[in-house]
Structure formats: structure tokens, C-alpha cells
Motif scaffolding. Structure first.
Motif, short mmCIF file in Angstrom:
data_model
loop_
_atom_site.label_atom_id
_atom_site.label_comp_id
_atom_site.label_asym_id
_atom_site.label_seq_id
_atom_site.Cartn_x
_atom_site.Cartn_y
_atom_site.Cartn_z
N GLY A 148 0.79 -1.22 0.00
CA GLY A 148 0.00 0.00 0.00
C GLY A 148 0.83 1.27 0.00
O GLY A 148 0.37 2.32 0.47
N SER A 149 2.03 1.20 -0.54
CA SER A 149 2.91 2.37 -0.55
C SER A 149 2.35 3.48 -1.43
O SER A 149 1.77 3.23 -2.49
N THR A 150 2.57 4.71 -0.99
CA THR A 150 2.11 5.89 -1.75
C THR A 150 3.13 6.35 -2.77
O THR A 150 2.86 7.29 -3.53
N VAL A 151 4.32 5.73 -2.79
CA VAL A 151 5.35 6.16 -3.74
C VAL A 151 5.18 5.51 -5.11
O VAL A 151 5.85 5.88 -6.07
N VAL A 152 4.28 4.55 -5.21
CA VAL A 152 4.04 3.87 -6.49
C VAL A 152 3.27 4.82 -7.42
O VAL A 152 2.29 5.45 -6.99
N PRO A 153 3.68 4.96 -8.68
CA PRO A 153 2.98 5.85 -9.61
C PRO A 153 1.50 5.50 -9.71
O PRO A 153 1.11 4.32 -9.66
N TYR A 154 0.67 6.53 -9.86
CA TYR A 154 -0.78 6.33 -9.94
C TYR A 154 -1.14 5.38 -11.10
O TYR A 154 -0.61 5.52 -12.20
N GLY A 155 -2.01 4.45 -10.82
CA GLY A 155 -2.46 3.54 -11.87
C GLY A 155 -1.66 2.24 -11.93
O GLY A 155 -2.07 1.30 -12.61
N MET A 156 -0.52 2.19 -11.23
CA MET A 156 0.26 0.95 -11.22
C MET A 156 -0.50 -0.13 -10.47
O MET A 156 -1.14 0.13 -9.45
N ARG A 157 -0.46 -1.36 -10.99
CA ARG A 157 -1.14 -2.46 -10.34
C ARG A 157 -0.20 -3.65 -10.27
O ARG A 157 0.78 -3.72 -11.01
N SER A 158 -0.51 -4.55 -9.38
CA SER A 158 0.33 -5.73 -9.22
C SER A 158 0.25 -6.59 -10.49
O SER A 158 -0.83 -6.79 -11.04
N VAL A 159 1.40 -7.06 -10.94
CA VAL A 159 1.48 -7.84 -12.18
C VAL A 159 2.09 -9.20 -11.89
O VAL A 159 3.13 -9.30 -11.23
N ARG A 160 1.43 -10.25 -12.35
CA ARG A 160 1.99 -11.60 -12.21
C ARG A 160 3.02 -11.82 -13.30
O ARG A 160 2.72 -11.64 -14.49
N ILE A 161 4.23 -12.22 -12.91
CA ILE A 161 5.32 -12.40 -13.88
C ILE A 161 5.85 -13.83 -13.75
O ILE A 161 6.29 -14.24 -12.68
N GLU A 162 5.79 -14.57 -14.84
CA GLU A 162 6.32 -15.93 -14.89
C GLU A 162 7.50 -15.95 -15.86
O GLU A 162 7.37 -15.54 -17.01
N VAL A 163 8.65 -16.41 -15.37
CA VAL A 163 9.87 -16.45 -16.19
C VAL A 163 10.20 -17.90 -16.52
O VAL A 163 10.34 -18.74 -15.64
N ILE A 164 10.33 -18.18 -17.81
CA ILE A 164 10.70 -19.52 -18.26
C ILE A 164 12.01 -19.39 -19.04
O ILE A 164 12.12 -18.58 -19.97
N GLN A 165 13.00 -20.18 -18.66
CA GLN A 165 14.30 -20.14 -19.33
C GLN A 165 14.96 -21.51 -19.24
O GLN A 165 14.53 -22.35 -18.44
N PRO A 166 15.97 -21.77 -20.07
CA PRO A 166 16.61 -23.09 -20.05
C PRO A 166 17.13 -23.45 -18.66
O PRO A 166 17.80 -22.64 -18.01
N ARG A 167 16.81 -24.63 -18.22
CA ARG A 167 17.29 -25.12 -16.92
C ARG A 167 18.66 -25.76 -17.04
O ARG A 167 19.30 -26.03 -16.03
N ARG A 168 19.07 -26.03 -18.26
CA ARG A 168 20.38 -26.64 -18.49
C ARG A 168 21.18 -25.75 -19.44
O ARG A 168 20.60 -24.97 -20.22
#
Length: 315
Positions: free
Chosen positions: A252-272
Motif C-alpha cells: 500500500g505504498s504511496t510512492v508507487v505511480p498512480y495507476g500501477m497495479r500488481s502484475v503476475r510475472i512468470e519467467v521460463i528459461q533453459p534449466r540446463r
């Protein structure tokens, strides 16, 4: 994109949450993205937008056309000679005289794109493609929306520009101006752009391995490793910034720019480790990368499901 019939399963029925696919550059490793996309498609995921640079931009463009099977077919038969040719003596002379700004002849890639790209399908696709390219003259990095393009020639120029690896591939004029090259120079993983465009759920497909524990033994491996360092740094900085915003939003920080929302980020990359340099393109290796991407994505999706179930059980 000509070839097999339209694969509507990949692009129909956009999700309620705005979902984006982010695919950076990596040359011959781009086949890995095809395997990941195949697994995501089979799981029922659909994307409103795709953001890419270099080979990631080309893959995203072909996916938007709705012929995923054709894209996989191309990669499974692709060779170096289908992308570039070594320069002739005359071309080498022109390069040393300053009349040619790339070591390799990329006419084969241009012919491939002209044969396969379909601007009409791209413009009408539910999955909108945004790519990046950088001008060596002005140092401007530009986000280009493919649905805004008017002609196939414009499309080819843009795709050739975003895939123009500096020094190796010649830069491209856009609308007769500038010297436009691979946007990965500045923004190889355009995660922030996806967030700025309203994505609430992002799947980012990196092409460098998660861990590396081997020393380069050739000049090509050394160059590839240096590029991995640069690209990994770019990806990690964008991820750290996005996760910082998510944490501040949750608190709930007030320093976040107006309109910013939480975003789900999934990272897929080579495991080997992936011992393939940017210009290493050969059918058997591409098939292996597609298989690796498919398996890694399936494993990631299973981990996501298990994590979500634990979160629901705890709430």
C-alpha cells in the motif's frame, strides 16, 4: 504466413486478465521459444499481446498469424544458409570502404520473411505484436506496433531491422531514414513495456540458461557468453524493478505511480546449459531446443499450479 492451415487455438478467446508474452533475442536459441509457446498453447493460455526483440520479435510475429505449426516446421528445417550467406569478395571490399555496415549477407532471411509473413493476418490478429528496434544515428529505441503498418515492405523492413545484430547483420532504413538495428541493444527483455501497455499477467521466455558452470573454449563461445552477461543483466534489472513495484503495491505504498497495479510475472528459461551461439542454426539442434523449451514450460506450469493450489488452501 503461407503453409499449413490456420492454427486458431493459439490466438482465439482472449483472457479476462490482460496477458502478454515477452520474448527477447538470442539468434539460433529462438527455437526454445517455440517449444515454450507450444506448451503454453496446449495448456489453454491465450495472449492479448506479444513483445519481442530480434528473433523473439520474428517468432511473435509468426505466432500472431495463427499458424503455429508452420512456425515449428520452419524451425525444424532451418539452416544457417536460410538466414545469411558469407560475404562475397566484392561485398567485403564494400565493407572496408564503408559502403556496407554488416559482415554477413542477410538476403536469405529477407526472402524467408517475404515468403512467410502475412500482414493482413497480423493486422487482424487478436494477439497484438510490439517490437523494438534502435537507430544507430539518433540512438532512439522505438516501440513499433505491427498493426499500424500499411505495407508488406514496411513489415519486412521492421523485422529485418529488429533482427539486425550489429556488425554481423547490416542495419535497415525505416521509411528511408536512419540505420535501425536489433532493439536488444537497449531493451532485450521489454518487460516494462508490457506492463506500461496494461499487461496484468506476463510470461517472459529468456534464452540464456538459468545457471552456467562451464568456461568458453572458442571465440564464438566467448562472444556468446559475453552476450549472455549483457542480456541476463538487462532481464534481471527489469525483473527487479517489476518485483519492487509489486511489493510496494502489496504494502500500500504511496510512492508507487498512480495507476500501477500488481502484475503476475512468470519467467521460463533453459534449466540446463545451451551451448549454441547466436548464429548457430541447424535442424537437429533446433529440434532439441524446441523439446527443451516444451519440457521446461510444462514443468513450470506444473509448479505454478501446485503453488496456486497451496495459496488457495492457505487462504
Amino acid at each position: 504466413m503461407s503453409g499449413s492451415g490456420k492454427d486458431d487455438a493459439f490466438i482465439e478467446k482472449p483472457p479476462a486478465r490482460k496477458r502478454a508474452l515477452v520474448m527477447p533475442g538470442g539468434g539460433g536459441r529462438g527455437a526454445y521459444q517455440v517449444g515454450v509457446a507450444k506448451a503454453l498453447m496446449e495448456s489453454g493460455l491465450r495472449f492479448d499481446m506479444a513483445f519481442g526483440t530480434s528473433i523473439g520479435a520474428i517468432n511473435a510475429t509468426f505466432m500472431a498469424q495463427g499458424e503455429f505449426k508452420r512456425l515449428e516446421e520452419i524451425w525444424c528445417n532451418l539452416r544457417q544458409s536460410d538466414i545469411f550467406k558469407l560475404p562475397s569478395a566484392q561485398q567485403i571490399g564494400r565493407m572496408f570502404l564503408g559502403h556496407k555496415l554488416g559482415m554477413l549477407d542477410t538476403k536469405p532471411l529477407e526472402e524467408l520473411l517475404r515468403r512467410e509473413a502475412d500482414l493482413r493476418r497480423i493486422k487482424t490478429s487478436p494477439m497484438k505484436v510490439r517490437l523494438f528496434t534502435t537507430d544507430l544515428c539518433s540512438l532512439e529505441t522505438r516501440l513499433i506496433k505491427l498493426e499500424d503498418l500499411q505495407t508488406t515492405s514496411e513489415l519486412i523492413d521492421v523485422l529485418m531491422a529488429t533482427s539486425a545484430v550489429p556488425v554481423a547483420f547490416p542495419p535497415r532504413h525505416l521509411n528511408g531514414k536512419g540505420l535501425w538495428v536489433d532493439g536488444g541493444l537497449v531493451r532485450n527483455t521489454p518487460l516494462r513495456a508490457a506492463i506500461d501497455q496494461g499487461a496484468e499477467e506476463i510470461y517472459m521466455v529468456l534464452l540464456h540458461p538459468e545457471t552456467v558452470n562451464a568456461c568458453p573454449t572458442s571465440m564464438w563461445q566467448l562472444i556468446a557468453r559475453l552476450l549472455d552477461i549483457v542480456l541476463d543483466s538487462s532481464a534481471q534489472k527489469e525483473l527487479e524493478l517489476a518485483r519492487l513495484y509489486n511489493r510496494l503495491i502489496d504494502e500500500g505504498s504511496t510512492v508507487v505511480p498512480y495507476g500501477m497495479r500488481s502484475v503476475r510475472i512468470e519467467v521460463i528459461q533453459p534449466r540446463r546449459p545451451v551451448d549454441i551461439n547466436l548464429l548457430d542454426i541447424e535442424p537437429d539442434r533446433s529440434k532439441q531446443l524446441i523439446k527443451l523449451g516444451y519440457e521446461d514450460a510444462k514443468q513450470h506450469l506444473q509448479s505454478m499450479y501446485e503453488s496456486d493450489m497451496r495459496t488457495r488452501a492457505a487462504s
